[in-house]
Design a protein around this motif. Structure first.
Motif, PDB file in Angstrom:
ATOM      1  N   ASP A 132      -2.551 -42.671   9.424  1.00 42.47           N
ATOM      2  CA  ASP A 132      -2.866 -41.248   9.556  1.00 42.47           C
ATOM      3  C   ASP A 132      -1.587 -40.449   9.367  1.00 42.47           C
ATOM      4  OD1 ASP A 132      -3.874 -38.755  10.218  1.00 42.47           O
ATOM      5  OD2 ASP A 132      -3.594 -39.105  12.377  1.00 42.47           O
ATOM      6  N   VAL A 133      -1.335 -40.058   8.131  1.00 45.50           N
ATOM      7  CA  VAL A 133      -0.119 -39.290   7.835  1.00 45.50           C
ATOM      8  C   VAL A 133      -0.446 -38.215   6.805  1.00 45.50           C
ATOM      9  CG1 VAL A 133       1.485 -41.188   8.273  1.00 45.50           C
ATOM     10  CG2 VAL A 133       0.581 -40.859   5.956  1.00 45.50           C
ATOM     11  N   GLU A 134       0.443 -37.225   6.722  1.00 44.57           N
ATOM     12  CA  GLU A 134       0.321 -36.252   5.641  1.00 44.57           C
ATOM     13  C   GLU A 134       0.600 -36.991   4.334  1.00 44.57           C
ATOM     14  OE1 GLU A 134       0.240 -35.214   9.051  1.00 44.57           O
ATOM     15  OE2 GLU A 134       2.385 -35.226   8.714  1.00 44.57           O
ATOM     16  N   GLU A 178       2.108 -36.338   1.706  1.00 44.58           N
ATOM     17  CA  GLU A 178       3.443 -36.267   1.097  1.00 44.58           C
ATOM     18  C   GLU A 178       4.492 -37.037   1.909  1.00 44.58           C
ATOM     19  OE1 GLU A 178       1.799 -33.873   2.591  1.00 44.58           O
ATOM     20  OE2 GLU A 178       3.113 -32.708   3.898  1.00 44.58           O
ATOM     21  N   THR A 179       4.092 -37.590   3.050  1.00 42.21           N
ATOM     22  CA  THR A 179       5.044 -38.352   3.865  1.00 42.21           C
ATOM     23  C   THR A 179       5.676 -39.459   3.022  1.00 42.21           C
ATOM     24  OG1 THR A 179       3.642 -37.977   5.779  1.00 42.21           O
ATOM     25  CG2 THR A 179       5.289 -39.723   5.976  1.00 42.21           C
ATOM     26  N   PRO A 180       6.981 -39.549   3.040  1.00 33.05           N
ATOM     27  CA  PRO A 180       7.602 -40.628   2.261  1.00 33.05           C
ATOM     28  C   PRO A 180       7.129 -42.002   2.728  1.00 33.05           C
ATOM     29  CG  PRO A 180       9.246 -38.994   2.861  1.00 33.05           C
ATOM     30  CD  PRO A 180       7.990 -38.646   3.617  1.00 33.05           C
ATOM     31  N   TRP A 188       8.803 -43.793   5.759  1.00 28.66           N
ATOM     32  CA  TRP A 188       8.489 -43.499   7.160  1.00 28.66           C
ATOM     33  C   TRP A 188       7.135 -44.054   7.552  1.00 28.66           C
ATOM     34  CZ3 TRP A 188      12.540 -42.844   9.804  1.00 28.66           C
ATOM     35  CH2 TRP A 188      13.687 -42.318   9.192  1.00 28.66           C
ATOM     36  N   ASP A 236       7.603 -46.246  10.688  1.00 30.30           N
ATOM     37  CA  ASP A 236       7.091 -45.699  11.949  1.00 30.30           C
ATOM     38  C   ASP A 236       5.597 -45.924  12.132  1.00 30.30           C
ATOM     39  OD1 ASP A 236       9.620 -44.908  12.505  1.00 30.30           O
ATOM     40  OD2 ASP A 236       9.281 -42.754  12.298  1.00 30.30           O
ATOM     41  N   SER A 237       4.800 -45.828  11.058  1.00 31.61           N
ATOM     42  CA  SER A 237       3.357 -45.988  11.231  1.00 31.61           C
ATOM     43  C   SER A 237       2.979 -47.461  11.259  1.00 31.61           C
ATOM     44  CB  SER A 237       2.603 -45.286  10.101  1.00 31.61           C
ATOM     45  OG  SER A 237       2.979 -43.923  10.026  1.00 31.61           O
ATOM     46  N   GLY A 262      17.622 -40.320   2.442  1.00 34.20           N
ATOM     47  CA  GLY A 262      16.451 -39.462   2.283  1.00 34.20           C
ATOM     48  C   GLY A 262      16.339 -38.787   0.934  1.00 34.20           C
ATOM     49  N   ARG A 277      12.013 -49.675  19.164  1.00 37.41           N
ATOM     50  CA  ARG A 277      10.693 -49.087  19.443  1.00 37.41           C
ATOM     51  C   ARG A 277      10.335 -49.420  20.882  1.00 37.41           C
ATOM     52  NH1 ARG A 277       7.665 -48.162  14.602  1.00 37.41           N
ATOM     53  NH2 ARG A 277       5.670 -48.768  15.515  1.00 37.41           N
ATOM     54  N   TYR A 306       9.723 -39.271  19.033  1.00 36.84           N
ATOM     55  CA  TYR A 306      10.872 -39.209  18.122  1.00 36.84           C
ATOM     56  C   TYR A 306      11.480 -37.813  18.129  1.00 36.84           C
ATOM     57  CZ  TYR A 306       8.956 -43.523  16.111  1.00 36.84           C
ATOM     58  OH  TYR A 306       8.490 -44.802  15.916  1.00 36.84           O
ATOM     59  N   THR A 319       6.091 -38.844  15.220  1.00 39.96           N
ATOM     60  CA  THR A 319       6.849 -39.683  14.284  1.00 39.96           C
ATOM     61  C   THR A 319       8.128 -38.921  13.947  1.00 39.96           C
ATOM     62  OG1 THR A 319       6.038 -38.764  12.191  1.00 39.96           O
ATOM     63  CG2 THR A 319       4.708 -40.530  13.195  1.00 39.96           C
ATOM     64  N   TYR A 348       9.486 -38.470  10.988  1.00 39.35           N
ATOM     65  CA  TYR A 348       9.371 -37.618   9.799  1.00 39.35           C
ATOM     66  C   TYR A 348       8.703 -36.291  10.142  1.00 39.35           C
ATOM     67  CZ  TYR A 348       8.854 -36.040   5.076  1.00 39.35           C
ATOM     68  OH  TYR A 348       8.941 -35.288   3.929  1.00 39.35           O
ATOM     69  N   ARG A 349       7.727 -36.329  11.034  1.00 38.20           N
ATOM     70  CA  ARG A 349       7.090 -35.075  11.456  1.00 38.20           C
ATOM     71  C   ARG A 349       8.070 -34.205  12.247  1.00 38.20           C
ATOM     72  NH1 ARG A 349       1.072 -37.529  13.021  1.00 38.20           N
ATOM     73  NH2 ARG A 349       0.142 -37.110  10.982  1.00 38.20           N
ATOM     74  N   ARG A 391      20.780 -37.609   7.387  1.00 39.48           N
ATOM     75  CA  ARG A 391      22.084 -37.858   6.758  1.00 39.48           C
ATOM     76  C   ARG A 391      22.917 -36.578   6.739  1.00 39.48           C
ATOM     77  NH1 ARG A 391      25.448 -41.452   6.734  1.00 39.48           N
ATOM     78  NH2 ARG A 391      23.832 -42.960   6.194  1.00 39.48           N
ATOM     79  N   GLU A 392      22.256 -35.451   6.534  1.00 41.88           N
ATOM     80  CA  GLU A 392      22.982 -34.180   6.490  1.00 41.88           C
ATOM     81  C   GLU A 392      23.620 -33.886   7.858  1.00 41.88           C
ATOM     82  OE1 GLU A 392      19.938 -34.722   5.264  1.00 41.88           O
ATOM     83  OE2 GLU A 392      20.366 -34.519   3.127  1.00 41.88           O
ATOM     84  N   ASN A 445      25.459 -35.239   1.895  1.00 40.70           N
ATOM     85  CA  ASN A 445      24.759 -36.484   1.588  1.00 40.70           C
ATOM     86  C   ASN A 445      25.589 -37.260   0.567  1.00 40.70           C
ATOM     87  OD1 ASN A 445      22.668 -38.496   1.369  1.00 40.70           O
ATOM     88  ND2 ASN A 445      21.181 -36.922   1.933  1.00 40.70           N
TER      89      ASN A 445
END
Lengths: 151, 742
Positions: free
Chosen positions: A15-17, A19-21, A24, A28-29, A40, B225, B231, B292, B294-295, B448-449, B675
């Motif tokens: 369950d991710v958007e 466009e999520t790379p 991740w 993470d999922s 990144g 984890r 996160y 998460t 990334y979110r 990284r930034e 970066n």
């Protein structure tokens, strides 16, 4: 939104958007942490996985773009660390800190799958997307030649 | 297998160039076998039913010996080299040796039982070998004593080898006698072996951590984890560092959580208030927490944040360099060294030369971005991450949260690079603050930034050299004034007395050349940019500067730069061995066709003497290729030649990056590079062939291995560029200098 992905031969619904790379989603999922985050922006190669057998930077590949494709991570390269690249890496003690090595190994395995006897120039061309701050390049080069003999 | 004959007074072990490589001896662990180190390296790799003999080792019923390792594995090989030292004395079967990290909580509760738990100063072997040998020898003697008592013989009648005890027809394993040995107190500690007696140290056994690093199962900080974990992504004030005064004027004005709170997975956004000192402190900033990373990171990037910039916004690199250049002529410099009358000797010399050299800030740029995971409960705090200094991490968490240090437990992971960056614990303090605000276990990961923006950099430096050259071409005097950003002024201000920070001018102050009149002084010119220990510390830039100028002196005197250095160190046997080895192995020559050149650099750091010869080619249009670097070094003794060789290669690659491409610049008070596109790292297609030659004088010398091979590289390359092009490069990185020639 649920995406269906196949990682190391196993089906996952995540369950991710969209466009999520992929990186991740894998880390993470799905919880496979062998694939690393380095930059990144696809400038370091720590996140390298195989998508349908070709090396890909998972940090700038949208998860939605990998639906229906075979994704292989370092955990799926072999069941027992016996892939020739892993054997060569072990024989030569390539890793130092080890953080970039999953990506290095995946890039080297993809190189050898399309070029069984790479020259130093081939290695320069294919492996220069993967940076190693510990500077293990000389042993990486040596290990790729060794893996080529083992394969 | 490379066998080192430790009994010879001087010996040279060479490793082949690319394509050859050192063969590993003994057995190769297979990743399919039971791991020698747990994936989570803070955990015991076996069932916890072993008998602890002393704080350093545990013997299991099946004979497995787990050695506690008090340094942190960031690539330098301590998870192999330190157990080797214990195993040498223990007379243990190496195949039965496993390793785990020593526990920092136990260390602080038990009177610093592990003696030294920080990792730095190339000190893992150099500073812990004696007590690790002692721990192994003591355990061995207690095992022998336990068997002697059982068998009714004296301890001297019992032999110990490969984890087996024997006396006449009696035979027992270490495992059988472990419980009894743990009860024995020796009348006096046994003597430890001298290097001539080593039978195991000095061999290239395979690294114990490799199997975990070829299949993705080694746990780095970023991989931790925990149940119920959330996160965090953070953004600290874009202007880093500063002192108490400027930090008070540099604040977070506002952030708009409403703009992101409806985004998927977002849990909260929290203000990070400035805390602690400027070394391990928390900058003003914001954390966004989500389900998460990334979110969290995406939401943080979309959240409007307003900063008050404060006065440091006026600062940029040009201004910082100008201030240092100006200081070269300002009075009040702190004198570090005064042998004879350098100024007088230079004034009277047949020839006088001078040069000003410059080096910028440089980032550690560890491959693993900074991160830390913290779980706070009522009675304890658990902290996970790649700590170069676990007791330090423990203490900043206790300080930040106001809890007793005894109730803080650090769990050190594998480190995805350290190079000094992971000894500061600023990210640890920040993660503790976020976990407290979030009220849940939190894994905080920097982008990284953020890693570049909040870096703690290698200091910048500007140095002026003057030398007098006599009629015979040899130097009569050397005068050095260096302007430095002082690390010590931040980390231990009390150690800077009357403006003198001797650590910052290591390499100038400590040069060993037999030059009759020498003078070294310095000015400190700090900025708000945080500085910290970078691999090899001050000599990482200072050796580039002085060793380039030494070449200028040799050329002014019409001397061969290799022979010049041999002549100027003629009373120092270790330098003589290293330089003569390098001369022979490199095929030293200054007589190469235009566009190609060889150059030399020489250094001593952490007790290890290192010389390197670089061969370069430069196209007419100025494109530089470093073809080959030959390195000769004397660290006295080797524990594991294969690991040592890897450290030489590693240091040279980092030194090559410093020389040619690494640079952190400052604009509007902020770090410009964000970066690997703007802070490039040496890549495979830029790799020279590296050849390593250990030229060991043995004896009492035990030099470090993790850093000393870095400093000479930039000088060797710069000096080679001179022979190739006639151009003298006086600033790092060399990418700024036009190297074209005709």
């Amino acid at each position: 939104m649920a995406l269906n992905l196949t990682v190391n031969g196993k089906a996952y619904s995540v369950d991710v958007e969209p466009e999520t790379p992929l990186l991740w989603v894998i880390r993470d999922s799905i919880g496979l942490t062998g694939t690393k985050f380095g930059c990144g922006i696809a400038k370091c190669g720590a996140c390298t996985v195989h998508i349908d057998g070709a090396a890909a930077k998972s940090c700038n590949t949208a998860a939605s773009a990998a639906v229906g494709k075979a994704i292989t991570t370092i955990e799926g390269l072999s069941a027992d660390s016996k892939h020739p690249v892993q054997v060569a890496w072990t024989e030569i003690d390539v890793p130092q800190c080890g953080y970039c090595q999953s990506g290095q190994i995946m890039a080297a395995a993809a190189l050898l799958s399309k070029n069984k006897r790479p020259t130093d120039a081939d290695i320069d061309a294919e492996m220069s997307d993967n940076v190693c701050r510990c500077g293990t390049y000389q042993r990486i080069r040596q290990a790729i030649h060794r893996a080529s003999e083992l394969a | 297998m490379t066998h080192l004959d430790i009994t010879r007074r001087n010996f040279i072990v060479s490793t082949a160039a690319a394509g050859g490589g050192m063969m590993l001896g003994f057995y190769l662990p297979s990743a399919a076998q039971a791991a020698n180190i747990a994936n989570n390296p803070w955990e015991r790799p076996t069932a916890k039913d072993g008998q602890e003999i002393n704080a350093w080792l545990v013997i299991d019923p099946d004979g497995t010996v787990t050695v506690r390792v008090a340094q942190s594995e960031m690539g330098e090989g301590i998870f192999t080299s330190l157990p080797m030292i214990v195993a040498e004395e223990l007379q243990a079967d190496w195949k039965a040796i496993k390793a785990e990290y020593a526990d920092a909580n136990r260390h602080i509760k038990n009177n610093n039982v592990y003696q030294r738990m920080s990792t730095g100063g190339s000190g893992a072997v150099r500073l812990s070998r004696v007590y690790l040998q002692q721990a192994g020898a003591s355990a061995r003697e207690r095992l022998k004593e336990a068997a002697a008592k059982d068998w009714g013989v004296t301890r001297a009648d019992v032999a110990a080898k490969d984890s087996v005890l024997t006396s006449g027809t009696k035979r027992g394993t270490y495992a059988e006698f472990a419980t009894k040995a743990a009860q024995i107190t020796l009348d006096k500690e046994p003597a430890i072996k001298i290097p001539d007696q080593y039978t195991f140290m000095g061999t290239s056994v395979a690294r114990l951590d490799t199997p975990l690093k070829v299949n993705g199962t080694a746990t780095f900080g970023i991989d931790v984890r925990l149940p119920g974990m959330v996160y965090a992504a953070v953004m600290a004030h874009p202007i880093p560092g500063g002192d108490a005064g400027t930090r008070a004027q540099r604040t977070l004005k506002s952030f708009d959580f409403n703009a992101i709170k409806a985004r998927p997975g977002v849990i909260g956004a929290y203000e990070l208030k400035p805390q602690g000192d400027t070394t391990s402190g928390v900058q003003p900033g914001v954390a966004v927490v989500a389900d998460t990373w990334y979110r969290a990171k995406t939401a943080l990037g979309l959240m409007p944040i307003q900063w008050e910039m404060g006065p440091d916004v006026a600062i940029n690199s040009n201004g910082l360099f100008d201030r240092m250049r100006k200081a070269l002529t300002e009075p009040g410099a702190a004198v570090s060294r005064k042998d004879g009358d350098a100024e007088g000797a230079i004034a009277k010399a047949a020839k006088k030369i001078e040069g000003v050299y410059e080096s910028p800030y440089v980032a550690h740029a560890c491959m693993e971005p900074m991160n830390c995971t913290v779980a706070i409960t009522n009675d304890r705090v658990d902290v996970y991450g790649g700590f170069q200094n676990p007791p330090g991490a423990l203490s900043v968490v206790a300080d930040n949260l106001g809890v007793q240090p005894n109730n803080v437990y650090t769990h050190t992971t594998f480190l995805g690079g350290g190079f000094g960056r992971r000894s500061r614990n600023d990210e640890v303090r920040q993660a503790a603050a976020v976990a407290k605000l979030a009220g849940k276990p939190v894994k905080m990961v920097w982008t990284r930034e953020e890693d570049f923006r909040q870096g703690t950099h290698r200091p910048m430096a500007v140095t002026k050299f003057q030398a007098g050259i006599g009629a015979d071409g040899m130097p009569t005097g050397l005068w050095i004034r260096s302007v430095q950003h002082s690390i010590t002024a931040h980390s231990r201000p009390e150690a800077v007395v009357n403006g003198l920070d001797n650590g910052a001018i290591e390499g100038f102050r400590t040069n060993v050349y037999n030059i009759p009149n020498q003078y070294v002084d310095m000015h400190i010119r700090n900025s708000h940019i945080p500085v910290h220990f970078y691999r090899s510390v001050a000599v990482s830039q200072n050796i580039f500067q002085i060793e380039s100028f030494i070449d200028e002196m040799a050329q002014a005197g019409g001397k061969d730069p290799m022979q010049y250095r041999i002549d100027l160190t003629k009373d120092l046997p270790d330098y003589q061995l290293v330089l003569k080895t390098l001369k022979e192995k490199s095929g030293w020559t200054t007589n190469l066709p235009k566009g190609t050149g060889m150059g030399i650099g020489l250094s001593v750091a952490f007790g290890t003497v290192v010389a390197q010869a670089a061969t370069v080619s430069v196209t007419r249009r100025g494109a530089l290729t470093v073809e080959k670097i030959v390195c000769a070094l004397d660290c006295g003794h080797l524990v594991n030649p294969s690991i040592a060789e890897a450290q030489v290669q590693s240091s040279i690659v980092m030194g090559l990056g410093d020389a040619t491409i690494h640079e952190i610049t400052v604009d509007k008070g902020q770090v410009v590079q964000g970066n690997f596109d703007t802070f490039p790292i040496i890549r495979m297609n830029q790799m020279p062939i590296i050849e390593t030659h250990f030229a060991l004088t043995g004896g009492d010398k035990w030099g470090g291995m993790g850093e000393p091979a870095l400093p000479p590289t930039a000088a060797a390359v710069a000096n080679a560029i001179f022979y190739a092009t006639g151009k003298r490069v006086r600033s790092m990185p060399f990418s700024h200098t036009d190297l074209s020639w005709s």
